[in-house]
Design a protein around this motif. Structure first.
Motif, mmCIF file in Angstrom:
data_model
loop_
_atom_site.group_PDB
_atom_site.id
_atom_site.type_symbol
_atom_site.label_atom_id
_atom_site.label_comp_id
_atom_site.label_asym_id
_atom_site.label_seq_id
_atom_site.Cartn_x
_atom_site.Cartn_y
_atom_site.Cartn_z
ATOM 1 N N PRO A 44 5.109 5.062 1.884
ATOM 2 C CA PRO A 44 4.271 5.265 3.073
ATOM 3 C C PRO A 44 3.971 3.945 3.787
ATOM 4 O O PRO A 44 3.881 2.889 3.154
ATOM 5 C CB PRO A 44 2.993 5.890 2.508
ATOM 6 C CG PRO A 44 3.421 6.528 1.223
ATOM 7 C CD PRO A 44 4.498 5.635 0.673
ATOM 8 N N ASP A 45 3.818 4.012 5.103
ATOM 9 C CA ASP A 45 3.616 2.813 5.911
ATOM 10 C C ASP A 45 2.418 1.992 5.461
ATOM 11 O O ASP A 45 2.484 0.756 5.423
ATOM 12 C CB ASP A 45 3.450 3.196 7.390
ATOM 13 C CG ASP A 45 4.767 3.599 8.033
ATOM 14 O OD1 ASP A 45 5.825 3.274 7.463
ATOM 15 O OD2 ASP A 45 4.728 4.238 9.094
ATOM 16 N N HIS A 46 1.316 2.643 5.103
ATOM 17 C CA HIS A 46 0.122 1.875 4.748
ATOM 18 C C HIS A 46 0.333 1.102 3.452
ATOM 19 O O HIS A 46 -0.216 0.000 3.275
ATOM 20 C CB HIS A 46 -1.100 2.791 4.639
ATOM 21 C CG HIS A 46 -1.102 3.712 3.458
ATOM 22 N ND1 HIS A 46 -0.380 4.880 3.421
ATOM 23 C CD2 HIS A 46 -1.746 3.621 2.268
ATOM 24 C CE1 HIS A 46 -0.580 5.487 2.258
ATOM 25 N NE2 HIS A 46 -1.401 4.743 1.537
ATOM 26 N N ILE A 47 1.142 1.624 2.558
ATOM 27 C CA ILE A 47 1.440 0.894 1.324
ATOM 28 C C ILE A 47 2.409 -0.241 1.615
ATOM 29 O O ILE A 47 2.277 -1.345 1.068
ATOM 30 C CB ILE A 47 2.012 1.853 0.263
ATOM 31 C CG1 ILE A 47 0.957 2.891 -0.126
ATOM 32 C CG2 ILE A 47 2.478 1.074 -0.967
ATOM 33 C CD1 ILE A 47 1.433 3.898 -1.142
ATOM 34 N N ARG A 48 3.390 0.011 2.486
ATOM 35 C CA ARG A 48 4.314 -1.050 2.884
ATOM 36 C C ARG A 48 3.559 -2.229 3.480
ATOM 37 O O ARG A 48 3.817 -3.390 3.150
ATOM 38 C CB ARG A 48 5.325 -0.525 3.920
ATOM 39 C CG ARG A 48 6.430 0.348 3.377
ATOM 40 C CD ARG A 48 7.351 0.809 4.520
ATOM 41 N NE ARG A 48 7.779 -0.326 5.344
ATOM 42 C CZ ARG A 48 8.808 -1.102 5.057
ATOM 43 N NH1 ARG A 48 9.521 -0.886 3.973
ATOM 44 N NH2 ARG A 48 9.131 -2.101 5.862
ATOM 45 N N GLN A 49 2.620 -1.942 4.353
ATOM 46 C CA GLN A 49 1.861 -3.005 5.006
ATOM 47 C C GLN A 49 0.985 -3.759 4.003
ATOM 48 O O GLN A 49 0.907 -4.985 4.033
ATOM 49 C CB GLN A 49 1.014 -2.405 6.126
ATOM 50 C CG GLN A 49 1.846 -1.848 7.281
ATOM 51 C CD GLN A 49 1.020 -1.096 8.290
ATOM 52 O OE1 GLN A 49 -0.205 -1.104 8.235
ATOM 53 N NE2 GLN A 49 1.685 -0.415 9.234
ATOM 54 N N LYS A 50 0.367 -3.029 3.110
ATOM 55 C CA LYS A 50 -0.493 -3.658 2.106
ATOM 56 C C LYS A 50 0.305 -4.557 1.169
ATOM 57 O O LYS A 50 -0.158 -5.624 0.749
ATOM 58 C CB LYS A 50 -1.224 -2.578 1.305
ATOM 59 C CG LYS A 50 -2.224 -3.130 0.298
ATOM 60 C CD LYS A 50 -2.979 -2.009 -0.391
ATOM 61 C CE LYS A 50 -3.998 -2.571 -1.382
ATOM 62 N NZ LYS A 50 -4.752 -1.468 -2.065
#
Length: 207
Positions: A44-50
């Motif tokens: 998921p994008d939010h995990i990628r960013q984190k």
């Protein structure tokens, strides 16, 4: 034209850098058409960013695309001593190709990025070759005619089973020139084999 696909998954850019070197090597062989594609992301994008994953605008491949190529060079990071789940998921969706023997006789090769020298580097290269052999593909490694892999001066990625790099535990180490040279060598090696096989197939069809 011999059609070659460099297909990879990359979280932090190390495998992507090797992919471009593989493509450069393959393109050096006259009569080779080379595409670079990545497998779809499953994180998921939010995990990628984190996690600080690198952005990647490389076009995404679909399993059905593989049939159009004479050779496919697969690149993956090492995750717990094995290929990344994104690459495994992609291959798991290629059952239709397996059922039709659509990849039988095509050339395959593997390259990888690993956090440490003893973190599963060779295990990833070897185990990634297993499903490719189930597809009936012909495996090309990185022979010792690439002398760079025998140096003892510093950290060197890759093995006779394929090109590679060691990213370091924190991912701070970029592929060295030796690592990139190995990837270019492997790309050239694969393209030459694919060209010979394609020529043999054309000869057989014409006979």
């Amino acid at each position: 034209m011999t059609r070659i696909l460099v297909l990879y998954y990359s979280s932090y850019g190390h495998v992507r850098a090797l992919a471009h070197a593989e493509a450069e090597g393959a393109r050096s062989v006259p009569g080779s058409h080379v595409d670079i594609r990545r497998v779809p992301e499953t994180v998921p994008d939010h995990i990628r960013q984190k996690a600080g994953f690198a952005e990647d605008d490389t076009p995404v491949a679909a399993p059905a695309d593989l049939e159009s190529y004479d050779a496919i060079i697969f690149g993956t990071p090492t995750l717990f001593g094995m290929m990344a789940g994104q690459m495994k998921s992609f291959l798991d969706q290629a059952g239709g190709l397996w059922a039709r023997n659509a990849l039988v006789g095509k050339v395959a090769a593997v390259f990888a990025s690993t956090g440490s020298q003893h973190g599963g580097h060779e295990a990833t290269l070897l185990s990634t070759q297993i499903p490719l052999q189930h597809f009936g593909m012909l495996i090309a490694g990185m022979p010792y005619s690439f002398a760079g892999q025998t140096t003892a001066e510093g950290i060197v990625g890759g093995a006779p089973y394929g090109a590679g790099t060691i990213a370091g535990a924190d991912g701070a180490r970029a592929p060295s020139e030796v690592d990139l040279a190995g990837a270019r060598f492997q790309g050239t090696h694969v393209a030459r084999i694919a060209k010979r096989l394609a020529g043999a197939n054309l000869h057989e069809e014409a006979a």
